[in-house]
Design a protein around this motif. Structure first.
Motif, PDB file in Angstrom:
ATOM      1  N   GLU A  96     -14.356   8.455   4.222  1.00 50.68           N
ATOM      2  CA  GLU A  96     -13.578   9.672   4.413  1.00 50.68           C
ATOM      3  C   GLU A  96     -14.503  10.719   5.023  1.00 50.68           C
ATOM      4  O   GLU A  96     -15.480  11.109   4.404  1.00 50.68           O
ATOM      5  CB  GLU A  96     -13.028  10.180   3.083  1.00 50.68           C
ATOM      6  N   GLU A  97     -14.186  11.091   6.246  1.00 52.56           N
ATOM      7  CA  GLU A  97     -14.965  12.106   6.930  1.00 52.56           C
ATOM      8  C   GLU A  97     -14.034  13.273   7.234  1.00 52.56           C
ATOM      9  O   GLU A  97     -12.999  13.091   7.883  1.00 52.56           O
ATOM     10  CB  GLU A  97     -15.566  11.548   8.218  1.00 52.56           C
ATOM     11  N   ALA A  98     -14.390  14.452   6.710  1.00 49.00           N
ATOM     12  CA  ALA A  98     -13.534  15.636   6.825  1.00 49.00           C
ATOM     13  C   ALA A  98     -12.148  15.328   6.278  1.00 49.00           C
ATOM     14  O   ALA A  98     -11.142  15.810   6.781  1.00 49.00           O
ATOM     15  CB  ALA A  98     -13.474  16.126   8.259  1.00 49.00           C
ATOM     16  N   GLY A  99     -12.095  14.475   5.247  1.00 53.75           N
ATOM     17  CA  GLY A  99     -10.841  14.118   4.599  1.00 53.75           C
ATOM     18  C   GLY A  99     -10.075  12.986   5.248  1.00 53.75           C
ATOM     19  O   GLY A  99      -9.123  12.475   4.683  1.00 53.75           O
ATOM     20  N   ALA A 100     -10.460  12.577   6.472  1.00 48.97           N
ATOM     21  CA  ALA A 100      -9.744  11.531   7.194  1.00 48.97           C
ATOM     22  C   ALA A 100     -10.313  10.155   6.854  1.00 48.97           C
ATOM     23  O   ALA A 100     -11.521   9.969   6.799  1.00 48.97           O
ATOM     24  CB  ALA A 100      -9.836  11.775   8.696  1.00 48.97           C
ATOM     25  N   MET A 101      -9.413   9.203   6.616  1.00 48.09           N
ATOM     26  CA  MET A 101      -9.800   7.856   6.202  1.00 48.09           C
ATOM     27  C   MET A 101     -10.002   6.931   7.396  1.00 48.09           C
ATOM     28  O   MET A 101      -9.200   6.925   8.325  1.00 48.09           O
ATOM     29  CB  MET A 101      -8.717   7.261   5.312  1.00 48.09           C
ATOM     30  N   THR A 102     -11.060   6.139   7.324  1.00 46.22           N
ATOM     31  CA  THR A 102     -11.356   5.128   8.334  1.00 46.22           C
ATOM     32  C   THR A 102     -11.877   3.887   7.627  1.00 46.22           C
ATOM     33  O   THR A 102     -12.664   3.993   6.687  1.00 46.22           O
ATOM     34  CB  THR A 102     -12.424   5.646   9.325  1.00 46.22           C
ATOM     35  N   LEU A 103     -11.423   2.726   8.090  1.00 47.76           N
ATOM     36  CA  LEU A 103     -11.938   1.472   7.523  1.00 47.76           C
ATOM     37  C   LEU A 103     -13.342   1.199   8.039  1.00 47.76           C
ATOM     38  O   LEU A 103     -13.660   1.474   9.189  1.00 47.76           O
ATOM     39  CB  LEU A 103     -11.056   0.291   7.920  1.00 47.76           C
ATOM     40  N   THR A 104     -14.144   0.609   7.179  1.00 42.53           N
ATOM     41  CA  THR A 104     -15.447   0.102   7.589  1.00 42.53           C
ATOM     42  C   THR A 104     -15.262  -1.330   8.086  1.00 42.53           C
ATOM     43  O   THR A 104     -14.165  -1.899   7.973  1.00 42.53           O
ATOM     44  CB  THR A 104     -16.428   0.099   6.405  1.00 42.53           C
ATOM     45  N   ASP A 105     -16.308  -1.933   8.594  1.00 38.40           N
ATOM     46  CA  ASP A 105     -16.229  -3.343   9.001  1.00 38.40           C
ATOM     47  C   ASP A 105     -15.878  -4.219   7.800  1.00 38.40           C
ATOM     48  O   ASP A 105     -15.088  -5.157   7.926  1.00 38.40           O
ATOM     49  CB  ASP A 105     -17.546  -3.798   9.623  1.00 38.40           C
ATOM     50  N   ALA A 106     -16.458  -3.921   6.629  1.00 36.27           N
ATOM     51  CA  ALA A 106     -16.146  -4.685   5.414  1.00 36.27           C
ATOM     52  C   ALA A 106     -14.683  -4.493   5.023  1.00 36.27           C
ATOM     53  O   ALA A 106     -14.018  -5.435   4.572  1.00 36.27           O
ATOM     54  CB  ALA A 106     -17.067  -4.260   4.267  1.00 36.27           C
ATOM     55  N   GLY A 107     -14.182  -3.280   5.195  1.00 38.29           N
ATOM     56  CA  GLY A 107     -12.780  -3.004   4.896  1.00 38.29           C
ATOM     57  C   GLY A 107     -11.842  -3.764   5.811  1.00 38.29           C
ATOM     58  O   GLY A 107     -10.818  -4.302   5.380  1.00 38.29           O
ATOM     59  N   GLU A 108     -12.184  -3.817   7.094  1.00 36.85           N
ATOM     60  CA  GLU A 108     -11.363  -4.574   8.042  1.00 36.85           C
ATOM     61  C   GLU A 108     -11.416  -6.067   7.727  1.00 36.85           C
ATOM     62  O   GLU A 108     -10.399  -6.754   7.789  1.00 36.85           O
ATOM     63  CB  GLU A 108     -11.807  -4.306   9.482  1.00 36.85           C
ATOM     64  N   ALA A 109     -12.566  -6.566   7.346  1.00 35.94           N
ATOM     65  CA  ALA A 109     -12.675  -7.986   6.970  1.00 35.94           C
ATOM     66  C   ALA A 109     -11.815  -8.276   5.733  1.00 35.94           C
ATOM     67  O   ALA A 109     -11.120  -9.291   5.681  1.00 35.94           O
ATOM     68  CB  ALA A 109     -14.135  -8.356   6.714  1.00 35.94           C
ATOM     69  N   GLY A 110     -11.856  -7.390   4.757  1.00 34.48           N
ATOM     70  CA  GLY A 110     -11.021  -7.550   3.568  1.00 34.48           C
ATOM     71  C   GLY A 110      -9.544  -7.466   3.902  1.00 34.48           C
ATOM     72  O   GLY A 110      -8.720  -8.225   3.375  1.00 34.48           O
ATOM     73  N   ARG A 111      -9.192  -6.551   4.785  1.00 28.46           N
ATOM     74  CA  ARG A 111      -7.794  -6.403   5.202  1.00 28.46           C
ATOM     75  C   ARG A 111      -7.309  -7.676   5.892  1.00 28.46           C
ATOM     76  O   ARG A 111      -6.199  -8.148   5.636  1.00 28.46           O
ATOM     77  CB  ARG A 111      -7.639  -5.218   6.150  1.00 28.46           C
ATOM     78  N   LEU A 112      -8.140  -8.256   6.729  1.00 30.24           N
ATOM     79  CA  LEU A 112      -7.753  -9.481   7.427  1.00 30.24           C
ATOM     80  C   LEU A 112      -7.605 -10.657   6.460  1.00 30.24           C
ATOM     81  O   LEU A 112      -6.714 -11.489   6.629  1.00 30.24           O
ATOM     82  CB  LEU A 112      -8.744  -9.796   8.541  1.00 30.24           C
ATOM     83  N   ARG A 113      -8.469 -10.737   5.448  1.00 30.44           N
ATOM     84  CA  ARG A 113      -8.312 -11.792   4.429  1.00 30.44           C
ATOM     85  C   ARG A 113      -6.999 -11.609   3.674  1.00 30.44           C
ATOM     86  O   ARG A 113      -6.263 -12.572   3.444  1.00 30.44           O
ATOM     87  CB  ARG A 113      -9.484 -11.779   3.449  1.00 30.44           C
TER      88      ARG A 113
END
Length: 156
Positions: A96-113
Motif C-alpha cells: 500500500e503506497e499512499a493508500g493504494a493497493m498493488t500486488l507484489t510478484d509473490a501476490g500475483e503468483a499466489g493469485r494465479l495459484r
C-alpha cells in the motif's frame, strides 16, 4: 474432467413447480463451498481472492475504503476486510503506497495459484452443461434478481 453424475429426468410441469430459492440456495452453497475449499488450500478466503483480483485488475486504484465499499455486498460471513488486507500485506503479497493497493510478484503468483484452483471448481460446475444452457441460466437468475429489486447487471 468427465461427467459421471446421473441426474433423474422430470417433466416440465414438475420442474416448473420447484422452489427457486431452495435450488438457487443449494447451488450457491455447493459452488461457494467448493471455491472456499480450494482457496483454503492456499490459506485464503474469498475476500482474499476478491482483493487479489481487484488489485491485479487495476493496480494502484483501490484503497481500503474503496475496496471495502465495493466488496461488502458480496460478503456473507461478516469479514473484517482490514484484517484481510493486513494479512496480505504481512504475507508480502500486497503493498500500500499512499493508500493504494498493488500486488507484489509473490501476490500475483499466489493469485494465479488460487485462480487455477477456482478454475477446477468452475470446470466441475460446468460438466454436462451446454454453454447456451449456462448462459440462459445466468440470464434467468439476473432477471429474477432485477425483478426482486436487485442489480441484475454483471459486476464491473
Amino acid at each position: 474432467m468427465e461427467n459421471n453424475v446421473t441426474v433423474k429426468e422430470y417433466s416440465q410441469s414438475e420442474l416448473a413447480a420447484q422452489p427457486i430459492g431452495a435450488w438457487s440456495g443449494e447451488a450457491y452453497r455447493r459452488v461457494v463451498g467448493g471455491i472456499r475449499e480450494q482457496l483454503a488450500v492456499e490459506d485464503l478466503t474469498q475476500p482474499h481472492w476478491w482483493t487479489l483480483n481487484h488489485a491485479a485488475g487495476d493496480p494502484g486504484r483501490w484503497t481500503r475504503a474503496t475496496l471495502i465499499e465495493r466488496l461488502t455486498r458480496y460478503d456473507d460471513l461478516g469479514i473484517d476486510f482490514d484484517g484481510v488486507f493486513d494479512d496480505l500485506v504481512a504475507r508480502g503479497w500486497l503493498t500500500e503506497e499512499a493508500g493504494a493497493m498493488t500486488l507484489t510478484d509473490a501476490g500475483e503468483a499466489g493469485r494465479l495459484r488460487a485462480k487455477e484452483r477456482n478454475l477446477r471448481v468452475h470446470q466441475q460446475v460446468h460438466q454436462g452443461i451446454d454453454t447456451a444452457d449456462f448462459v440462459t441460466t445466468i440470464n434467468v437468475l439476473r432477471r429474477m434478481v432485477a425483478n426482486l429489486g436487485g442489480d441484475g447487471n454483471l459486476p464491473e
